[in-house]
Design an enzyme around this catalytic site. Structure first.
Site, PDB file in Angstrom:
ATOM      1  N   CYS A   1       5.590 -28.591 -46.968  1.00  0.00           N
ATOM      2  CA  CYS A   1       4.954 -29.911 -46.924  1.00  0.00           C
ATOM      3  C   CYS A   1       3.450 -29.788 -46.650  1.00  0.00           C
ATOM      4  CB  CYS A   1       5.613 -30.778 -45.855  1.00  0.00           C
ATOM      5  SG  CYS A   1       7.336 -31.155 -46.177  1.00  0.00           S
TER       6      CYS A   1
ATOM      7  N   ARG B   1      11.643 -34.159 -52.036  1.00  0.00           N
ATOM      8  CA  ARG B   1      10.268 -34.261 -52.555  1.00  0.00           C
ATOM      9  C   ARG B   1      10.284 -35.118 -53.821  1.00  0.00           C
ATOM     10  NH1 ARG B   1       7.870 -30.718 -49.328  1.00  0.00           N
ATOM     11  NH2 ARG B   1       9.188 -29.027 -48.555  1.00  0.00           N
TER      12      ARG B   1
END
Length: 217
Positions: free
Chosen positions: A52, A129
């Site tokens: 991330c 995601r």
């Protein structure tokens, strides 16, 4: 399984983006605040995690390019706004980047559910995601999902926004791997007469009547 366990379907292409009002690192934001602009809305599983972090740094790197396309960035995870703020400060300190786009603190997971960002096989609590491209009319134009272990190619997201805007501006399609400045594709003929015209058109480029290229400049 109870009704509350059933996740809503992912918003479909061509449908209005689901409305939202959310707390972010830049205050309360609503979908309507982005009216007239394109929007890349992306989710990430968790703050202070390596994949991330690499993605936020990468998104910061294309922020200027997206803004030049009239496109805003908006991130989301189920972390609190306090965690987001601390993480942004850490990224700016450790990676030397400025995270100047807002991050949604979806602590209840409601927005992630509404956008189909939670997939129980990946994680029971964290969003995958997911990336949405929403146009200036607030219509969903594209979406993609990556697993938690694989970071996105943000260059592809910029290319996708550019391709969609080119389609809107010129009424064309874009071939595989298309990049700005390259030839685009004329829409396929929908009648025999149109096909015959394409086949005999003077100066037509392309290997066959159904595959004709053109320039946008």
């Amino acid at each position: 399984m109870t009704a509350s366990d059933v996740l809503p379907a992912t918003p479909r292409l061509g449908e209005p983006a689901p409305d939202f009002e959310a707390e972010t690192t830049q205050g309360i934001l609503r979908l309507e605040d982005f009216q007239g602009s394109w929007l890349v809305l992306f989710s990430h599983p968790a703050d202070f995690t390596p994949v991330c972090a690499s993605e936020l740094v990468a998104f910061a790197g294309v922020r200027g390019k997206l803004k030049s396309l009239g496109c805003e960035l908006l991130g989301l995870s189920v972390d609190s706004v306090f965690s987001h703020i601390a993480w942004v400060r850490s990224l700016e300190d450790k990676f030397g980047v400025t995270i100047d786009f807002p991050l949604i603190a979806d602590v209840t997971g409601e927005m992630a559910r509404r956008y189909g960002m939670r997939m129980s096989a990946e994680s029971p609590n964290e969003p995958v995601r997911m990336t949405y491209v929403i146009d200036d009319r607030q219509v969903v134009r594209a979406f993609m999902a990556y697993p938690m272990t694989t970071g996105r190619d943000v260059g592809e997201i910029v290319r996708l926004v550019t391709a969609l805007q080119t389609t809107d501006a010129h009424g064309v399609a874009t071939p595989a791997g298309w990049k700005p400045g390259e030839p685009v594709l004329a829409p396929p003929p929908r009648t025999q007469a149109m096909a015959a015209e394409r086949a005999t058109a003077v100066g037509a480029a392309g290997p066959d009547w159904y595959y004709r290229t053109k320039e946008t400049s």
